[in-house]
Design a protein around this motif. Structure first.
Motif, PDB file in Angstrom:
ATOM      1  N   ALA A   1      -1.236 -15.096 -42.612  1.00  0.00           N
ATOM      2  CA  ALA A   1      -1.687 -16.482 -42.514  1.00  0.00           C
ATOM      3  C   ALA A   1      -0.645 -17.445 -43.060  1.00  0.00           C
ATOM      4  CB  ALA A   1      -3.016 -16.646 -43.272  1.00  0.00           C
ATOM      5  N   SER A   2       0.147 -16.979 -44.042  1.00  0.00           N
ATOM      6  CA  SER A   2       1.169 -17.839 -44.631  1.00  0.00           C
ATOM      7  C   SER A   2       2.361 -18.052 -43.710  1.00  0.00           C
ATOM      8  CB  SER A   2       1.647 -17.229 -45.953  1.00  0.00           C
ATOM      9  OG  SER A   2       2.262 -15.959 -45.707  1.00  0.00           O
ATOM     10  N   GLY A   3       2.434 -17.268 -42.640  1.00  0.00           N
ATOM     11  CA  GLY A   3       3.562 -17.373 -41.721  1.00  0.00           C
ATOM     12  C   GLY A   3       4.657 -16.364 -41.982  1.00  0.00           C
ATOM     13  N   GLN A   4       4.701 -15.796 -43.196  1.00  0.00           N
ATOM     14  CA  GLN A   4       5.683 -14.780 -43.532  1.00  0.00           C
ATOM     15  C   GLN A   4       5.121 -13.396 -43.182  1.00  0.00           C
ATOM     16  OE1 GLN A   4       8.815 -15.095 -44.602  1.00  0.00           O
ATOM     17  NE2 GLN A   4       8.632 -17.321 -44.504  1.00  0.00           N
ATOM     18  N   PRO A   5       5.835 -12.614 -42.378  1.00  0.00           N
ATOM     19  CA  PRO A   5       5.305 -11.299 -42.008  1.00  0.00           C
ATOM     20  C   PRO A   5       5.351 -10.320 -43.184  1.00  0.00           C
ATOM     21  CG  PRO A   5       7.521 -11.548 -41.158  1.00  0.00           C
ATOM     22  CD  PRO A   5       7.153 -12.870 -41.767  1.00  0.00           C
ATOM     23  N   TYR A   6       4.452  -9.336 -43.148  1.00  0.00           N
ATOM     24  CA  TYR A   6       4.549  -8.212 -44.069  1.00  0.00           C
ATOM     25  C   TYR A   6       4.683  -6.946 -43.216  1.00  0.00           C
ATOM     26  CZ  TYR A   6      -0.450  -7.554 -43.077  1.00  0.00           C
ATOM     27  OH  TYR A   6      -1.662  -7.366 -42.456  1.00  0.00           O
ATOM     28  N   TYR A   7       5.077  -5.853 -43.846  1.00  0.00           N
ATOM     29  CA  TYR A   7       5.490  -4.683 -43.082  1.00  0.00           C
ATOM     30  C   TYR A   7       4.798  -3.412 -43.571  1.00  0.00           C
ATOM     31  CZ  TYR A   7       9.252  -7.959 -42.035  1.00  0.00           C
ATOM     32  OH  TYR A   7       9.954  -9.068 -41.679  1.00  0.00           O
ATOM     33  N   SER A   8       4.657  -2.481 -42.655  1.00  0.00           N
ATOM     34  CA  SER A   8       4.177  -1.150 -43.019  1.00  0.00           C
ATOM     35  C   SER A   8       5.084  -0.123 -42.372  1.00  0.00           C
ATOM     36  CB  SER A   8       2.719  -0.936 -42.573  1.00  0.00           C
ATOM     37  OG  SER A   8       2.612  -1.050 -41.166  1.00  0.00           O
ATOM     38  N   LEU A   9       5.258   0.993 -43.072  1.00  0.00           N
ATOM     39  CA  LEU A   9       6.050   2.114 -42.565  1.00  0.00           C
ATOM     40  C   LEU A   9       5.115   3.291 -42.337  1.00  0.00           C
ATOM     41  CD1 LEU A   9       9.232   2.077 -44.844  1.00  0.00           C
ATOM     42  CD2 LEU A   9       9.095   1.409 -42.443  1.00  0.00           C
ATOM     43  N   VAL A  10       5.177   3.860 -41.151  1.00  0.00           N
ATOM     44  CA  VAL A  10       4.411   5.061 -40.845  1.00  0.00           C
ATOM     45  C   VAL A  10       5.423   6.152 -40.507  1.00  0.00           C
ATOM     46  CG1 VAL A  10       2.661   6.111 -39.378  1.00  0.00           C
ATOM     47  CG2 VAL A  10       2.497   3.688 -39.968  1.00  0.00           C
ATOM     48  N   ALA A  11       5.445   7.208 -41.322  1.00  0.00           N
ATOM     49  CA  ALA A  11       6.434   8.282 -41.147  1.00  0.00           C
ATOM     50  C   ALA A  11       5.722   9.586 -40.840  1.00  0.00           C
ATOM     51  CB  ALA A  11       7.292   8.423 -42.404  1.00  0.00           C
ATOM     52  N   ARG A  12       6.212  10.303 -39.859  1.00  0.00           N
ATOM     53  CA  ARG A  12       5.647  11.608 -39.504  1.00  0.00           C
ATOM     54  C   ARG A  12       6.620  12.705 -39.887  1.00  0.00           C
ATOM     55  NH1 ARG A  12       1.895  12.333 -34.630  1.00  0.00           N
ATOM     56  NH2 ARG A  12       0.679  11.427 -36.314  1.00  0.00           N
ATOM     57  N   ASP A  13       6.121  13.700 -40.614  1.00  0.00           N
ATOM     58  CA  ASP A  13       6.931  14.833 -41.054  1.00  0.00           C
ATOM     59  C   ASP A  13       7.352  15.655 -39.831  1.00  0.00           C
ATOM     60  OD1 ASP A  13       8.069  17.052 -42.176  1.00  0.00           O
ATOM     61  OD2 ASP A  13       6.467  17.405 -43.632  1.00  0.00           O
ATOM     62  N   MET A  14       8.680  15.750 -39.612  1.00  0.00           N
ATOM     63  CA  MET A  14       9.204  16.479 -38.452  1.00  0.00           C
ATOM     64  C   MET A  14       9.790  17.837 -38.846  1.00  0.00           C
ATOM     65  SD  MET A  14       8.372  14.289 -36.234  1.00  0.00           S
ATOM     66  CE  MET A  14       9.136  14.902 -34.739  1.00  0.00           C
ATOM     67  N   THR A  15       9.368  18.366 -40.023  1.00  0.00           N
ATOM     68  CA  THR A  15       9.889  19.653 -40.476  1.00  0.00           C
ATOM     69  C   THR A  15       9.587  20.753 -39.464  1.00  0.00           C
ATOM     70  OG1 THR A  15       9.549  18.965 -42.770  1.00  0.00           O
ATOM     71  CG2 THR A  15       9.866  21.314 -42.365  1.00  0.00           C
ATOM     72  N   GLU A  16       8.361  20.757 -38.936  1.00  0.00           N
ATOM     73  CA  GLU A  16       7.993  21.790 -37.972  1.00  0.00           C
ATOM     74  C   GLU A  16       8.874  21.727 -36.733  1.00  0.00           C
ATOM     75  OE1 GLU A  16       4.134  23.172 -35.293  1.00  0.00           O
ATOM     76  OE2 GLU A  16       3.905  21.655 -36.855  1.00  0.00           O
ATOM     77  N   ARG A  17       9.188  20.504 -36.277  1.00  0.00           N
ATOM     78  CA  ARG A  17      10.057  20.382 -35.110  1.00  0.00           C
ATOM     79  C   ARG A  17      11.455  20.909 -35.403  1.00  0.00           C
ATOM     80  NH1 ARG A  17      12.033  14.665 -32.731  1.00  0.00           N
ATOM     81  NH2 ARG A  17      13.464  14.941 -34.484  1.00  0.00           N
ATOM     82  N   GLU A  18      11.959  20.625 -36.620  1.00  0.00           N
ATOM     83  CA  GLU A  18      13.283  21.129 -36.976  1.00  0.00           C
ATOM     84  C   GLU A  18      13.305  22.654 -36.971  1.00  0.00           C
ATOM     85  OE1 GLU A  18      15.008  19.694 -40.533  1.00  0.00           O
ATOM     86  OE2 GLU A  18      15.791  17.879 -39.565  1.00  0.00           O
ATOM     87  N   LEU A  19      12.233  23.279 -37.503  1.00  0.00           N
ATOM     88  CA  LEU A  19      12.166  24.741 -37.500  1.00  0.00           C
ATOM     89  C   LEU A  19      12.122  25.274 -36.065  1.00  0.00           C
ATOM     90  CD1 LEU A  19       9.596  25.298 -40.396  1.00  0.00           C
ATOM     91  CD2 LEU A  19      12.074  25.625 -40.472  1.00  0.00           C
ATOM     92  N   ARG A  20      11.398  24.553 -35.213  1.00  0.00           N
ATOM     93  CA  ARG A  20      11.317  24.959 -33.812  1.00  0.00           C
ATOM     94  C   ARG A  20      12.679  24.851 -33.144  1.00  0.00           C
ATOM     95  NH1 ARG A  20       6.855  21.858 -32.908  1.00  0.00           N
ATOM     96  NH2 ARG A  20       8.092  20.289 -31.836  1.00  0.00           N
ATOM     97  N   GLU A  21      13.407  23.780 -33.443  1.00  0.00           N
ATOM     98  CA  GLU A  21      14.728  23.581 -32.849  1.00  0.00           C
ATOM     99  C   GLU A  21      15.716  24.631 -33.330  1.00  0.00           C
ATOM    100  OE1 GLU A  21      15.611  19.631 -33.973  1.00  0.00           O
ATOM    101  OE2 GLU A  21      14.488  18.710 -32.303  1.00  0.00           O
ATOM    102  N   GLN A  22      15.609  25.039 -34.604  1.00  0.00           N
ATOM    103  CA  GLN A  22      16.490  26.077 -35.112  1.00  0.00           C
ATOM    104  C   GLN A  22      16.254  27.384 -34.365  1.00  0.00           C
ATOM    105  OE1 GLN A  22      15.803  26.290 -39.297  1.00  0.00           O
ATOM    106  NE2 GLN A  22      16.669  24.261 -39.724  1.00  0.00           N
ATOM    107  N   GLU A  23      14.991  27.668 -34.039  1.00  0.00           N
ATOM    108  CA  GLU A  23      14.690  28.879 -33.284  1.00  0.00           C
ATOM    109  C   GLU A  23      15.257  28.797 -31.873  1.00  0.00           C
ATOM    110  OE1 GLU A  23      13.196  32.535 -32.178  1.00  0.00           O
ATOM    111  OE2 GLU A  23      13.440  31.651 -34.159  1.00  0.00           O
ATOM    112  N   GLN A  24      15.257  27.600 -31.307  1.00  0.00           N
ATOM    113  CA  GLN A  24      15.719  27.448 -29.931  1.00  0.00           C
ATOM    114  C   GLN A  24      17.242  27.388 -29.829  1.00  0.00           C
ATOM    115  OE1 GLN A  24      13.666  23.896 -29.070  1.00  0.00           O
ATOM    116  NE2 GLN A  24      11.717  24.880 -28.610  1.00  0.00           N
ATOM    117  N   ARG A  25      17.934  27.131 -30.947  1.00  0.00           N
ATOM    118  CA  ARG A  25      19.385  26.998 -30.882  1.00  0.00           C
ATOM    119  C   ARG A  25      20.074  28.297 -30.494  1.00  0.00           C
ATOM    120  NH1 ARG A  25      19.446  23.366 -36.161  1.00  0.00           N
ATOM    121  NH2 ARG A  25      19.119  21.353 -35.165  1.00  0.00           N
TER     122      ARG A  25
END
Length: 615
Positions: free
Chosen positions: A338-362
Motif C-alpha cells: 500500500a505504501s508503494g514500496q514493494p516487498y519480496y519473498s524467496l521460494v527455494a526448492r531443494d534440488m539435491t535429489e535432481r543432482e543425485l539423479r544427474e550424477q547417476e545419468q552422467r
C-alpha cells in the motif's frame, strides 16, 4: 601445349563428364560435359586443363585400376564449392582408363545433414530425463523416449499408437490442443501446459514444447516432435504461495520474506531446517549467498521482479554455520504494498535429489558426447580433408624431387645435400599430419567421462583449430585473447571442447548472416573476474559480430527446439548448457556493445581448486 581432342561418337552428348587417360594418367580425350564443367571453374581450374577436375591421386588410381583390372567407384574430388564423384573403368587392350564423373555436391550435403539430424535426435531421446515424443498430426503417439516410464509409468512401446486422451486429461486437452495445432500449422512451434494422468492414477502437470515436421514440397505437417517436462512441483509451489500464512508454514519449500536491503523478516520451518537456522534471531540474506550470486540477484533479479512480478534462477545456498551448500531452484517474487514500496519473498526448492539423479545419468553422457562429436566431425570433414591434404601433397612433391636428385647424384655433388633437405622436410610435414590425426583421435575418443584439472587456454586453442577451416572458408577471423596466468578448472576437456566448438560454429553462422561475403571477426576471451569478498570466477567468452537477439530471443535461446535457422533443430545450446552445468558452471548470453552476441561460460574458482578425478 598440344590440344586434347574430344571423345568421338555418342560420348560427347553424354550428360556425365567423360575422359580417357593413358596408363600414366595423361588425359587423351574428353567430352562436352567436361568442357562445360571447366568453364564453370574458369579461374580455379588451372587454365582450363581437364585433369584439374580429377582426384589429386589420379596416377595411383589409374595404376590400381589397370593392374587389378577392376573398376573403381565414387572417388571424390573437390574444386571450388563442387564435389565430383568419379568412376574409373579399365581398358586393358589399349592400356587406357575411361573416367566418368557426376556432380555429387547436393547429394553429399543432403546425406550429411540427414545423418547428423538422425544421430542427434536418437541421442537426445535416449539420454534426456525429459519426455521426448513423436506424434502423428492427430496427436496419437508414434514413439516416446525411455523417460516415459519414470514420468508416466508407461514404457515407450505401450504408448505407440495410443491417443493423447489416454494420458492427457480431457479438460486440459480440449482447452489447449486446438490452439497448439494452429500455432504448429502457422509457425511450426508451440508450447502448452497440460495435466497428465500416470498409469497409477496420479495427476502431474507438464510443460510441453513442440515443433512441427513438414513435408518438403507441400509444407503440410506430417509429424510433431515434443519435449515434455514435469512441472508439477513448480505449479504446486505457485499455488502454495498464494495461500494464507499457515499454508506457507506447512510448505516443504524454503520460504523467506526479505527486504530490499537484504534483511530477512521470516523463514518458514522448511527453510530453517534446511539452512540450519535456530532461535529467533535471523541472519542477513548475505549469509546464504556467494557475493557474486547476491550481486546478480540485486542487479538482475530485483529489476525483473519489479517489472513482471517474478524472477527465477538456479543457485546454491550456504548452510548457516557450516561449509556445505544446498542446490536450489529459486523464485524471487515482488509484491506491491500500500505504501508503494514493494516487498519480496524467496521460494527455494531443494534440488539435491535432481543432482543425485544427474550424477547417476552422467555415466551415459560419454556415449552421447561421442556420437555428437561424430556428427560434428561430419560437418567439419571438409576442413579436416583440407588440413590433411596440404602436408600429404607437400610430402609427395618433396619425395618426387628427392628421386630426381638421387638420379643426378653421380654427376652433381650437391644432389645428396638436396635429397637430405627433402627428407628432412618430408619428416616435418609427416609429423604435422600425425598431429592432425592425434587431435582428431583425442576429440573422437570413446570411453567414460574423465574430469581433471585442465588448462583453459589449451582447450580454447584446440577448439579453434578444429573450426579454423570453416571460419577461413567464410572469411571469419578468429581472434583469441587468452589470460596470461593460464587459468585452470576441473572438467572433461573433450566435453568442454564440444561446447566451445558449438559456440564458435554458431558465431560463424551469425557473422555470415550479418556480413554475407564480407570479412568479419569472432573474439574468444579467457580471464579471471573478481566477484567480491575474495571470490572470483573463470570466464570463457565467445563474441560474434552477428545480428544479435532481442529480449525474447535471449530468454528462449537455451530452450529445446528454439532456433532461427531454417535447417536447425535448436538443440545445440540446450545440450551445451547441460554440459557446462554438469561441471558446476553457468552458460549465459547477453548483447554485445558491437551489436552482436556475447556467450560466456562462468566457472567459480572453487571448481578450479578441486583435485578429485572421476574414473
Amino acid at each position: 601445349m598440344t590440344e586434347i581432342p574430344q571423345i568421338p561418337g555418342s560420348l560427347p552428348r553424354d550428360p556425365e563428364a567423360c575422359l580417357v587417360v593413358d596408363h600414366r594418367a595423361q588425359v587423351l580425350a574428353f567430352n562436352d560435359t567436361t568442357q562445360r564443367w571447366l568453364r564453370q571453374h574458369d579461374h580455379a581450374s588451372g587454365g582450363g586443363r581437364p585433369d584439374t577436375l580429377l582426384p589429386v591421386n589420379l596416377p595411383a588410381l589409374v595404376r590400381a585400376c589397370l593392374q587389378q583390372d577392376r573398376a573403381i567407384e565414387d572417388v571424390e574430388s573437390r574444386l571450388g564449392d563442387h564435389t565430383y564423384l568419379w568412376l574409373l573403368v579399365p581398358d586393358q587392350a589399349h592400356q587406357q582408363v575411361m573416367i566418368r564423373g557426376r556432380d555429387g555436391t547436393a547429394t553429399l550435403a543432403a546425406l550429411d545433414e540427414a545423418t547428423r539430424a538422425s544421430r542427434l535426435y536418437r541421442l537426445i531421446t535416449e539420454n534426456t530425463t525429459d519426455l521426448i515424443s513423436r506424434h502423428a498430426p492427430d496427436g496419437s503417439f508414434i514413439d516416446a523416449s525411455p523417460a516415459s516410464w519414470r514420468l508416466l509409468g508407461y514404457w515407450p512401446e505401450e504408448l505407440r499408437g495410443q491417443r493423447l486422451d489416454q494420458v492427457v486429461l480431457a479438460d486440459s486437452l480440449d482447452q489447449h490442443l486446438e490452439e497448439a495445432r494452429v500455432r504448429l500449422r502457422d509457425t511450426g512451434y508451440a508450447t502448452l501446459t497440460v495435466q497428465m494422468r500416470r498409469r497409477d492414477g496420479e495427476l502431474r502437470w507438464f510443460e510441453t514444447a513442440s515443433r512441427a515436421i513438414r513435408e518438403t514440397y507441400t509444407g503440410a505437417v506430417i509429424e510433431v516432435v515434443s519435449v515434455s517436462r514435469d512441472i508439477t512441483a513448480r505449479v504446486n509451489s505457485e499455488e502454495n504461495n498464494r495461500r494464507l500464512a499457515q499454508v506457507v508454514e506447512a510448505n516443504t519449500d524454503l520460504v523467506l520474506f526479505v527486504s530490499r536491503s537484504g534483511n530477512i523478516s521470516y523463514m518458514n520451518p522448511a527453510a530453517r531446517s534446511a539452512l540450519g537456522v535456530e532461535g529467533q534471531s535471523l541472519p542477513p540474506l548475505s549469509a546464504f549467498f556467494d557475493a557474486s550470486e547476491l550481486q546478480r540477484m540485486v542487479s538482475e533479479g530485483l529489476p525483473r521482479a519489479n517489472e513482471s512480478g517474478v524472477w527465477e534462477t538456479e543457485t546454491r545456498l550456504h548452510i548457516h554455520g557450516g561449509g556445505d551448500t544446498l542446490p536450489v531452484s529459486l523464485v524471487l517474487l515482488s509484491h506491491p504494498a500500500a505504501s508503494g514500496q514493494p516487498y519480496y519473498s524467496l521460494v527455494a526448492r531443494d534440488m539435491t535429489e535432481r543432482e543425485l539423479r544427474e550424477q547417476e545419468q552422467r555415466r551415459h553422457q560419454e556415449e552421447l558426447a561421442h556420437t555428437a562429436r561424430l556428427a560434428t566431425l561430419g560437418e567439419l570433414a571438409s576442413g579436416i580433408a583440407h588440413e590433411m591434404n596440404q602436408p600429404l601433397a607437400t610430402i609427395v612433391n618433396y619425395a618426387n624431387a628427392s628421386q630426381r636428385y638421387l638420379k643426378q647424384a653421380g654427376d652433381n655433388p650437391d644432389a645428396l645435400a638436396r635429397v637430405q633437405d627433402g627428407l628432412k622436410r618430408i619428416t616435418q610435414h609427416a609429423n604435422h599430419a600425425s598431429e592432425v590425426i592425434k587431435r582428431l583421435r583425442a576429440f573422437l575418443r570413446k570411453g567414460q567421462k574423465r574430469t581433471a584439472a585442465i588448462d583453459v587456454n589449451d582447450v580454447v586453442t584446440t577448439s579453434v583449430r578444429l573450426c579454423q577451416w570453416e571460419a577461413d572458408k567464410h572469411r571469419v577471423a578468429i581472434q583469441c585473447q587468452l589470460a596470461p596466468d593460464r587459468p585452470s578448472l576441473t572438467a572433461d576437456p573433450v566435453l568442454l571442447e564440444q561446447v566451445l566448438i558449438n559456440l564458435i560454429r554458431n558465431a560463424i553462422d551469425a557473422n555470415r548472416e550479418r556480413h554475407a561475403g564480407q570479412p568479419s571477426r569472432i573474439t574468444l576471451i579467457t580471464r579471471h573476474r573478481a566477484t567480491g569478498e575474495g571470490q572470483s570466477e573463470i570466464l570463457i567468452e565467445v563474441i560474434d559480430q552477428g545480428p544479435g537477439l532481442d529480449e525474447e530471443g535471449l530468454s528462449q535461446m537455451f530452450a529445446p527446439f528454439y532456433t532461427r535457422k531454417q535447417d536447425g533443430l535448436g538443440l545445440g545450446l540446450s545440450m551445451s548448457r547441460s554440459i557446462v552445468e554438469g561441471f558446476g558452471g553457468y552458460l549465459e548470453a547477453s548483447p554485445d556493445d558491437g551489436g552482436g552476441l556475447r556467450l560466456y561460460c562462468r566457472f567459480p574458482v572453487r571448481l578450479a581448486s578441486a583435485t578429485d578425478t572421476d574414473d
